[in-house]
Design a protein around this motif. Structure first.
Motif, PDB file in Angstrom:
ATOM      1  N   GLN A 168      -6.416 -73.301  33.272  1.00  0.00           N
ATOM      2  CA  GLN A 168      -5.171 -73.517  33.997  1.00  0.00           C
ATOM      3  C   GLN A 168      -3.971 -73.408  33.061  1.00  0.00           C
ATOM      4  N   ALA A 180     -14.381 -72.173  35.524  1.00  0.00           N
ATOM      5  CA  ALA A 180     -14.970 -72.891  34.390  1.00  0.00           C
ATOM      6  C   ALA A 180     -16.492 -72.739  34.384  1.00  0.00           C
ATOM      7  N   ALA A 210     -11.734 -76.092  32.649  1.00  0.00           N
ATOM      8  CA  ALA A 210     -10.846 -75.775  33.768  1.00  0.00           C
ATOM      9  C   ALA A 210      -9.396 -76.045  33.401  1.00  0.00           C
ATOM     10  N   ASN A 263     -16.853 -79.149  31.847  1.00  0.00           N
ATOM     11  CA  ASN A 263     -16.331 -78.284  32.903  1.00  0.00           C
ATOM     12  C   ASN A 263     -14.875 -78.597  33.208  1.00  0.00           C
ATOM     13  N   LEU A 297     -10.344 -73.390  39.874  1.00  0.00           N
ATOM     14  CA  LEU A 297     -10.475 -73.540  38.430  1.00  0.00           C
ATOM     15  C   LEU A 297     -11.879 -74.004  38.061  1.00  0.00           C
ATOM     16  N   SER A 298     -12.461 -74.850  38.890  1.00  0.00           N
ATOM     17  CA  SER A 298     -13.816 -75.331  38.625  1.00  0.00           C
ATOM     18  C   SER A 298     -14.812 -74.186  38.644  1.00  0.00           C
TER      19      SER A 298
END
Length: 280
Positions: free
Chosen positions: A113, A173, A109, A105, A169-170
């Motif tokens: 990004q 992901a 991420a 993950n 972002l997490s």
């Protein structure tokens, strides 16, 4: 092609030319008016590229330059899948973000990004040097609409009421992983190819090929790839040096290289004839 002219970027053995990280980033991340380039990568991605291709050493050797360049733009159908010339470059990008066989993950991420940072970098550099600095305000925010526009996701998850809603972002992901904890290379390729070629990792692939062909001077094998690279360079040059009311060749200071028109037309005709054919 990038030349190693700095006195401190040459190894002790004068026959063993190397490129240090600072010189590498300066060549890839900053504008070069002589080459009509606003740069290729943001420094965060240049760092990934530098580290992944040289096993985290502090320099690139000629061998590493050639290995990267040939992988990016040279296609040997006897060694690679003739129906998928993108496969070596996709594998290289996969390994830019992991030393293992899976992307977790956090690494997904980081990939997302980096792709967003590349989009911002291109928006900033693919414009005239005379553009107003206020245009920097146009850099987009990290929301679901941005992720959709870049092809990082196909759709928003249920429960999201607005495309302008900020997203971490997490969370992006997790959406890409679709319930899994990680993705292997085959799953990564599947995710990449679900979107049109110019989305997801397509822009990064293009930059890596431009670096190989233009910065390092490795000629592409495929006519179709050479056409695509030349067309992109032409597009960027016109974007950075637009026509003005007093000059249709670009504003004062525009750098031009003069070549024979008849040769260019003949060369273009030959490449277009064989592109995407068995003779490509």
């Amino acid at each position: 092609p990038m030349r190693n002219t700095e006195p401190n970027t040459t190894a002790t053995d004068s026959s063993n030319k190397t490129i240090l990280y600072d010189s590498f980033c300066r060549a890839l991340c900053t504008q070069n008016d002589e080459m009509g380039s606003g740069g290729y990568l943001p420094e965060s991605l240049a760092k990934h590229l530098f580290s992944s291709a040289n096993n985290n050493n502090n320099n690139w050797t000629l061998y590493q330059v050639m290995a990267f360049g040939c992988m990016a733009v040279r296609h040997d159908s006897t060694l690679q899948n003739p129906n998928d010339p993108d496969l070596p470059l996709l594998e290289f990008i996969f390994k830019m973000f992991t030393n293992l066989t899976m992307l977790n993950n956090e690494q997904v991420a980081e990939l997302l990004q980096s792709l967003m940072e590349l989009a911002d970098f291109r928006q900033k550099t693919d414009r005239s040097p005379l553009a107003d600095d206020d245009d920097d305000d146009d850099i987009q925010q990290q929301d679901w609409q941005r992720a959709l526009d870049l092809g990082l996701v196909d759709r928003m998850p249920e429960g999201i009421l607005s495309v302008s809603e900020p997203v971490s972002l997490s969370t992006l992901a997790e959406h890409v992983l679709n319930g899994s904890q990680s993705m292997n290379f085959q799953e990564f390729c599947h995710w990449c190819k679900q979107a049109p070629p110019r989305l997801r990792v397509g822009p990064l692939m293009l930059e890596l090929r431009l670096i190989a062909a233009v910065q390092f001077g490795i000629p592409p094998t495929l006519a179709s790839l050479e056409i695509a690279i030349i067309a992109e360079l032409d597009r960027r040059h016109k974007k950075r040096y637009p026509q003005t009311d007093v000059s249709r060749r670009g504003p004062r200071g525009t750098v031009w290289y003069i070549i024979h028109d008849a040769w260019l037309k003949e060369w273009s005709a030959v490449l277009q004839k064989v592109a995407h054919t068995p003779q490509d």
